[in-house]
Design a protein around this motif. Structure first.
Motif, PDB file in Angstrom:
ATOM      1  N   SER A 145      55.783  51.916  30.264  1.00 45.17           N
ATOM      2  CA  SER A 145      55.423  52.762  29.513  1.00 45.17           C
ATOM      3  C   SER A 145      56.577  52.969  28.992  1.00 45.17           C
ATOM      4  CB  SER A 145      54.715  54.000  29.860  1.00 45.17           C
ATOM      5  OG  SER A 145      54.249  54.574  28.250  1.00 45.17           O
ATOM      6  N   GLN A 146      56.941  52.591  27.330  1.00 45.28           N
ATOM      7  CA  GLN A 146      57.885  52.758  26.795  1.00 45.28           C
ATOM      8  C   GLN A 146      57.388  53.312  25.523  1.00 45.28           C
ATOM      9  OE1 GLN A 146      60.607  49.894  26.028  1.00 45.28           O
ATOM     10  NE2 GLN A 146      59.041  48.120  26.194  1.00 45.28           N
ATOM     11  N   ALA A 147      58.840  54.447  24.773  1.00 45.74           N
ATOM     12  CA  ALA A 147      58.477  54.908  23.391  1.00 45.74           C
ATOM     13  C   ALA A 147      60.040  54.880  22.992  1.00 45.74           C
ATOM     14  CB  ALA A 147      58.245  56.508  23.834  1.00 45.74           C
ATOM     15  N   VAL A 148      59.816  54.692  21.744  1.00 40.67           N
ATOM     16  CA  VAL A 148      61.261  53.937  20.828  1.00 40.67           C
ATOM     17  C   VAL A 148      60.946  54.734  18.938  1.00 40.67           C
ATOM     18  CG1 VAL A 148      62.096  53.154  19.205  1.00 40.67           C
ATOM     19  CG2 VAL A 148      61.591  51.885  21.784  1.00 40.67           C
ATOM     20  N   TYR A 149      61.846  56.273  18.933  1.00 37.59           N
ATOM     21  CA  TYR A 149      61.578  57.412  18.146  1.00 37.59           C
ATOM     22  C   TYR A 149      62.750  56.393  16.978  1.00 37.59           C
ATOM     23  CZ  TYR A 149      59.752  61.626  15.253  1.00 37.59           C
ATOM     24  OH  TYR A 149      60.390  62.017  14.425  1.00 37.59           O
ATOM     25  N   THR A 150      62.688  56.453  15.433  1.00 35.97           N
ATOM     26  CA  THR A 150      63.417  56.015  14.496  1.00 35.97           C
ATOM     27  C   THR A 150      63.373  57.252  13.529  1.00 35.97           C
ATOM     28  OG1 THR A 150      62.573  54.034  15.385  1.00 35.97           O
ATOM     29  CG2 THR A 150      64.474  54.311  13.306  1.00 35.97           C
ATOM     30  N   PHE A 202      69.334  59.041  13.773  1.00 38.90           N
ATOM     31  CA  PHE A 202      68.802  58.723  14.913  1.00 38.90           C
ATOM     32  C   PHE A 202      67.688  57.518  15.426  1.00 38.90           C
ATOM     33  CE2 PHE A 202      71.628  62.536  15.318  1.00 38.90           C
ATOM     34  CZ  PHE A 202      72.244  62.404  15.927  1.00 38.90           C
ATOM     35  N   ASP A 203      68.210  57.106  16.922  1.00 40.65           N
ATOM     36  CA  ASP A 203      66.831  56.779  17.392  1.00 40.65           C
ATOM     37  C   ASP A 203      67.127  56.990  18.907  1.00 40.65           C
ATOM     38  OD1 ASP A 203      66.893  54.903  15.436  1.00 40.65           O
ATOM     39  OD2 ASP A 203      67.401  52.645  15.659  1.00 40.65           O
ATOM     40  N   LEU A 204      66.033  56.802  19.409  1.00 44.11           N
ATOM     41  CA  LEU A 204      65.821  57.847  20.777  1.00 44.11           C
ATOM     42  C   LEU A 204      64.690  56.179  21.425  1.00 44.11           C
ATOM     43  CD1 LEU A 204      64.843  61.232  19.796  1.00 44.11           C
ATOM     44  CD2 LEU A 204      67.411  60.059  19.931  1.00 44.11           C
ATOM     45  N   ASN A 205      65.160  55.926  23.009  1.00 50.95           N
ATOM     46  CA  ASN A 205      64.334  55.734  23.524  1.00 50.95           C
ATOM     47  C   ASN A 205      63.906  55.588  24.925  1.00 50.95           C
ATOM     48  OD1 ASN A 205      66.714  53.842  24.044  1.00 50.95           O
ATOM     49  ND2 ASN A 205      65.190  52.929  25.083  1.00 50.95           N
ATOM     50  N   ALA A 206      62.496  55.754  25.540  1.00 52.70           N
ATOM     51  CA  ALA A 206      62.715  55.822  26.749  1.00 52.70           C
ATOM     52  C   ALA A 206      61.411  55.115  27.778  1.00 52.70           C
ATOM     53  CB  ALA A 206      62.297  57.207  26.797  1.00 52.70           C
ATOM     54  N   ALA A 207      61.911  54.523  28.593  1.00 49.65           N
ATOM     55  CA  ALA A 207      60.929  54.187  29.298  1.00 49.65           C
ATOM     56  C   ALA A 207      60.584  54.586  31.149  1.00 49.65           C
ATOM     57  CB  ALA A 207      60.749  52.339  29.335  1.00 49.65           C
ATOM     58  N   ILE A 208      59.386  54.517  31.445  1.00 50.98           N
ATOM     59  CA  ILE A 208      59.247  54.458  32.739  1.00 50.98           C
ATOM     60  C   ILE A 208      58.514  53.154  33.814  1.00 50.98           C
ATOM     61  CG2 ILE A 208      57.212  56.254  31.980  1.00 50.98           C
ATOM     62  CD1 ILE A 208      58.055  57.731  34.558  1.00 50.98           C
ATOM     63  N   GLU A 209      58.824  53.362  34.610  1.00 45.23           N
ATOM     64  CA  GLU A 209      58.265  51.892  35.034  1.00 45.23           C
ATOM     65  C   GLU A 209      57.837  52.111  36.936  1.00 45.23           C
ATOM     66  OE1 GLU A 209      59.106  47.856  34.967  1.00 45.23           O
ATOM     67  OE2 GLU A 209      60.163  48.151  37.253  1.00 45.23           O
ATOM     68  N   ASN A 212      53.063  55.701  13.464  1.00 46.56           N
ATOM     69  CA  ASN A 212      53.895  55.490  12.816  1.00 46.56           C
ATOM     70  C   ASN A 212      54.747  55.117  12.210  1.00 46.56           C
ATOM     71  OD1 ASN A 212      56.002  57.290  13.673  1.00 46.56           O
ATOM     72  ND2 ASN A 212      54.573  58.875  13.932  1.00 46.56           N
ATOM     73  N   ASN A 213      55.381  54.840  11.350  1.00 41.87           N
ATOM     74  CA  ASN A 213      56.811  53.982  10.957  1.00 41.87           C
ATOM     75  C   ASN A 213      58.042  54.894  12.012  1.00 41.87           C
ATOM     76  OD1 ASN A 213      55.572  52.965   8.772  1.00 41.87           O
ATOM     77  ND2 ASN A 213      55.663  54.976   6.554  1.00 41.87           N
ATOM     78  N   ARG A 214      57.526  55.753  12.305  1.00 44.98           N
ATOM     79  CA  ARG A 214      58.503  56.181  13.260  1.00 44.98           C
ATOM     80  C   ARG A 214      58.573  55.536  14.846  1.00 44.98           C
ATOM     81  NH1 ARG A 214      61.837  61.241  10.562  1.00 44.98           N
ATOM     82  NH2 ARG A 214      62.165  60.509   8.749  1.00 44.98           N
ATOM     83  N   LEU A 215      57.421  56.130  15.522  1.00 50.92           N
ATOM     84  CA  LEU A 215      57.297  55.932  16.604  1.00 50.92           C
ATOM     85  C   LEU A 215      56.064  54.017  17.381  1.00 50.92           C
ATOM     86  CD1 LEU A 215      57.202  57.368  19.619  1.00 50.92           C
ATOM     87  CD2 LEU A 215      55.118  58.745  19.021  1.00 50.92           C
ATOM     88  N   LEU A 216      56.839  54.268  17.913  1.00 41.02           N
ATOM     89  CA  LEU A 216      56.217  52.565  18.476  1.00 41.02           C
ATOM     90  C   LEU A 216      56.601  53.121  20.131  1.00 41.02           C
ATOM     91  CD1 LEU A 216      55.404  49.891  18.979  1.00 41.02           C
ATOM     92  CD2 LEU A 216      58.304  48.930  19.172  1.00 41.02           C
ATOM     93  N   ILE A 217      55.111  52.930  20.293  1.00 38.41           N
ATOM     94  CA  ILE A 217      54.773  53.036  22.168  1.00 38.41           C
ATOM     95  C   ILE A 217      53.836  51.445  22.447  1.00 38.41           C
ATOM     96  CG2 ILE A 217      54.533  55.845  22.258  1.00 38.41           C
ATOM     97  CD1 ILE A 217      51.796  55.466  22.392  1.00 38.41           C
ATOM     98  N   SER A 218      54.180  51.458  23.996  1.00 33.52           N
ATOM     99  CA  SER A 218      53.465  50.149  24.361  1.00 33.52           C
ATOM    100  C   SER A 218      53.480  50.934  26.071  1.00 33.52           C
ATOM    101  CB  SER A 218      54.838  49.087  24.421  1.00 33.52           C
ATOM    102  OG  SER A 218      55.750  49.357  25.410  1.00 33.52           O
TER     103      SER A 218
END
Length: 836
Positions: A480-485, A489-496, A400-406
């Motif tokens: 995998s990572q996610a960015v939430y806008t 606030f902007d939140l981001n997290a990633a795991i490998e 959606n406009n706020r959540l980007l995942i990859s």
């Protein structure tokens, strides 16, 4: 792991089998700009963070504040990246493996040593400078990133800036002339895009008398856009041959009456010949596919194939005197008798050619030492051949406009083959594949044979000898990572997660280690992971605060795992994964006239490993110091500012101040090349020693002037201090401190060697003018850029090291004194570019 990649493959196959929900191509805004201008100095001081905000004074209370966007370098890197490099500055004090470079999302960091092979695409500035950067733990679109910084290079023809350029560079650096032609076509109506670039560099003499440089670079990129698909082919490479410089002692600089003295060359038939060369050519080809499954889902896949070779040349000798003119036994300082030392000094002063290689004498010895002209001296190539294959797939999902995942999956396999090869027999007829060190230590045995499968092998030019082995390395990676806008606030997290495999394959059966030198060794498997999280508080469109943290686990580098892979498959006893923990917090001000960045960080690394190999006088042999349980800690502050004063004048400043130390006592063990057992072990007393090889304090100040985007001037100064030489571990052991002469203090022997502080003044200028304008709006431009470094023409120590040989019985640190690298004084580079 294979099941996960099979799952990725199923998704991709299903995506090919059906059309997207909307039969249109999702074409995102082109984020790749003509960043070559950034390297030329035109965009150093533009906004590095975000598009100019449309907010005016008093409009801070907005429902949604834009996030930080960073495609180019951050302000700190843009200001300091070049100026600090003279002293081998590394951000946050981190080693190379904590920085990342990728091309089309394939990692370029080598599994063998963690280094990035920059030379593989050297000379292609006009196309390879199209990068995106992620500094520190900042989120990015492509991969997990790195603790230091991550650079993401995209070379698709359709994403390069359309241009036709011819560039001529003149300089007094390693190369003296460079000419390049680059052509990037705009995308055609039927979806084809093309880009090409070639460059040639060369230099002879100049600042260093025996300097020589030749390089040819090439690049081709072809894109085909077909509905919602983009297919890309990229070929690039750089064939480069150049001489190498060596560190020298202060005594040699005094004897030669110049700090630019180089011992690796001499005259042959009255012509300069250099013994120290390096060659590199490792071309790569990439096949990429971008596919928009849906308006919100994008899949990117890349296959990389690469094969090439690099080598360095050096003199080798067998049962003969050391041919190197800087060998310590040939210098006045070696002699305790003052009269004898004065005689040697007088000889060198009367015959300065003694400080260079006597090629004619080496040929004479080879042709006269035996009736069959067996080589006493030869020139060897130390070769590394490699083959690489990598496959990467990433899915980008804008939920959606706020959540980007990859999601990302990557597989890499690298095979490195190492051997020595005869480059030149120097007038001799042949040599024999024998190990002279084994002959000294183990006489009348088969230990002398480098290869028992081919004993007493006669070798000639082009034949391998000495050692011959391969390293088989592979790695699976999923991420995998996610960015939430949010509005504020902007939140981001990633795991490998990674799974890494190492295995040695010996091509020779070594005479000293016949049981564990030939064939495949036992493999090693390492499972590792990384996780990072970050939060950014957007006070308004100009003020940003952030906090980020990460935990990283990495396998030991294969070069630090095997003790002496040249001759056996023995490994260190204390094998463990290396792990790091990092936190950073910062502030960014992005106002029209004032930009400020401040980043504070704390990093702790444990369980690192290292292997150091050198000739040991006590053992009269090559020895390997195996070091494990290395712990380091880095804490510091990075700060930068750009303030627009008046009339196009900008004041720029940056500072990096840190405390980088070892925080424990690592373990060490010693094994000689010709002894199948550990001869000594203990701990290194280096707790709270500074990390060496880089400045802990670096300050930058500069004034820049820009006039109507046509004229650019910049005068800057850099100050670097708190730097120490790479140290010798032997001097920090219990044995080194025992039985010393009464007048010597163990603390003085163990104390790190510091470098003097350095102050450097640099100047750069650029000018652009239009020479012809066409009716369609296009025009020809002529651009000039001049960069002058070290205006004060100082001979600055840029780095160096303590020699690994040490006088343990006498404790004399001056018997094998420190060696230094010196800058060659003022350097300039003039670039002239015509551009359509």
């Amino acid at each position: 792991m294979r099941i996960l990649f099979f799952f990725f493959g199923l998704i991709q196959a299903a995506a090919f089998a059906q059309l997207p929900t909307k039969p249109i191509l999702l074409k995102s805004k082109n984020q790749w700009v003509d960043s070559n201008l950034d390297k030329d100095g035109w965009k150093y001081f533009q906004d590095q963070y975000t598009n100019e905000s449309t907010l005016t004074e008093g409009d801070e209370e907005v429902p949604f504040i834009p996030s930080l966007l960073q495609s180019g370098k951050d302000l700190f890197s843009a200001l300091t990246g070049f100026s600090f490099s003279i002293r081998r500055f590394r951000m946050k004090g981190l080693s190379n493996r904590y920085f990342s470079q990728s091309i089309h999302e394939i990692s370029m960091n080598q599994l063998s040593d963690g280094n990035i092979p920059w030379a593989n695409w050297g000379g292609l500035n006009e196309v390879t400078s199209n990068n995106q950067y992620a500094t520190g733990l900042k989120d990015n679109e492509f991969q997990f990133g790195a603790l230091g910084n991550a650079v993401f290079m995209q070379l698709n023809a359709s994403k390069l800036f359309p241009q036709t350029t011819v560039t001529l560079n003149l300089s007094n650096r390693n190369y003296h002339q460079r000419i390049a032609f680059t052509k990037v076509w705009s995308e055609s109506k039927n979806g084809w895009s093309f880009a090409s670039s070639i460059a040639y560099k060369q230099g002879v003499g100049g600042q260093l008398k025996a300097n020589e440089f030749k390089g040819f670079s090439y690049f081709l990129s072809i894109d085909k856009r077909l509905r919602n698909h983009l297919f890309s082919l990229v070929l690039l490479g750089n064939s480069q041959m150049n001489t190498r410089t060596a560190a020298i002692t202060e005594e040699l600089a005094g004897l030669a009456a110049t700090k630019q003295y180089q011992p690796g060359w001499g005259l042959q038939a009255n012509k300069i010949r250099n013994a120290n060369w390096q060659f590199n050519h490792q071309p790569m080809i990439l096949f990429s596919h971008e596919y928009n499954l849906h308006e919100k889902i994008k899949q990117i896949s890349t296959l990389l194939l690469s094969s090439g070779e690099k080598y360095t040349t050096a003199l080798d000798w067998y049962n003969a005197a050391d041919p190197r003119p800087d060998y310590y036994r040939y210098l006045p300082s070696f002699f305790t008798d003052s009269l004898l030392a004065q005689d040697v000094l007088s000889q060198i002063q009367l015959n300065p050619s003694q400080l260079q290689i006597n090629w004619d004498h080496l040929y004479w010895i080879n042709q006269n030492s035996s009736s069959d002209k067996r080589a006493r001296y030869l020139l060897e190539d130390r070769v590394e051949r490699n083959k690489k294959i990598a496959l990467n797939t990433r899915y980008r999902i804008q939920l959606n406009n706020r959540l980007l995942i990859s999601f990302q999956g990557q597989y890499r396999k690298e095979v490195y083959t190492y051997f020595k090869r005869i480059n030149d027999l120097l007038g001799a007829k042949y040599s024999i594949n024998w190990n002279q060190f084994a002959e000294d230590n183990l006489p009348n045995s088969t230990a002398i044979q480098n290869d028992l499968n081919h004993p007493n092998q006669i070798i000639r030019v082009g034949d391998s000898f000495g050692y011959h082995y391969a390293m088989h390395l592979s790695q699976w990676l999923i991420m995998s990572q996610a960015v939430y806008t949010m509005p504020k606030f902007d939140l981001n997290a990633a795991i490998e997660y990674t799974s890494t495999y190492y295995q040695r394959e010996g091509k020779y059966r070594n005479g000293v280690f016949p049981q564990n030198s030939f064939g495949l060794s036992e493999p090693n498997y390492f499972n590792n992971g990384q996780i990072k999280m970050g939060i950014t508080y957007k006070l308004n469109g100009r003020n940003y605060y952030y906090f980020r943290t990460a935990f990283s686990s990495k396998p030991p580098l294969v070069n630090d795992l095997y003790i002496s892979p040249r001759i056996n498959s023995l490994k260190q006893l204390d094998i463990s994964n290396e792990w790091a923990f990092m936190v950073e917090a910062g502030y960014i001000l992005n106002a029209p006239k004032l930009k400020i960045t401040a980043n504070a960080y704390w990093i702790r690394i444990n369980n690192a490993m290292d292997v150091m190999s050198f000739y040991h006088d006590g053992y009269r042999n090559l020895v390997n110091y195996n070091i494990s349980n290395i712990g380091t800690q880095m804490m510091g502050l990075e700060w930068s500012m750009a303030y627009t004063l008046f009339g196009g004048v900008t004041f720029n400043a940056a500072m990096s101040v840190g405390k980088y130390v070892y925080h424990n006592r690592p373990n060490y063990s010693v094994m000689a090349d010709n002894e199948p057992y550990i001869s000594e072990k203990g701990v290194l007393y280096i707790d709270q020693f500074p990390i060496t090889g880089l400045p802990h304090l670096a300050i930058y100040n500069g004034l820049a002037y820009r006039s109507n985007s046509n004229l650019f001037l910049n005068l800057s100064s850099s100050y670097m201090g708190n730097q120490w030489l790479s140290f010798n571990p032997i001097r920090r052991t219990y044995d080194a401190a025992q039985n010393l002469p009464i007048h010597l203090d163990a603390e003085q022997i163990a104390k790190p060697s510091s470098l003097p502080n350095a102050f450097i003044l640099d100047f750069s200028a650029g000018y652009s003018c239009r020479i012809k304008k066409f009716k369609d709006g296009s025009a020809y431009y002529l651009q000039f850029f001049l960069g002058v470094n070290n205006l004060l023409n100082q001979s600055i120590i840029t780095g160096g090291y303590e020699q690994l040989r040490f006088d343990i019985p006498g404790g004399d640190i001056n018997k094998f004194p420190n060696k230094y690298y010196y800058s060659p004084g003022t350097l300039y580079s003039l670039s002239i570019k015509t551009k359509l």
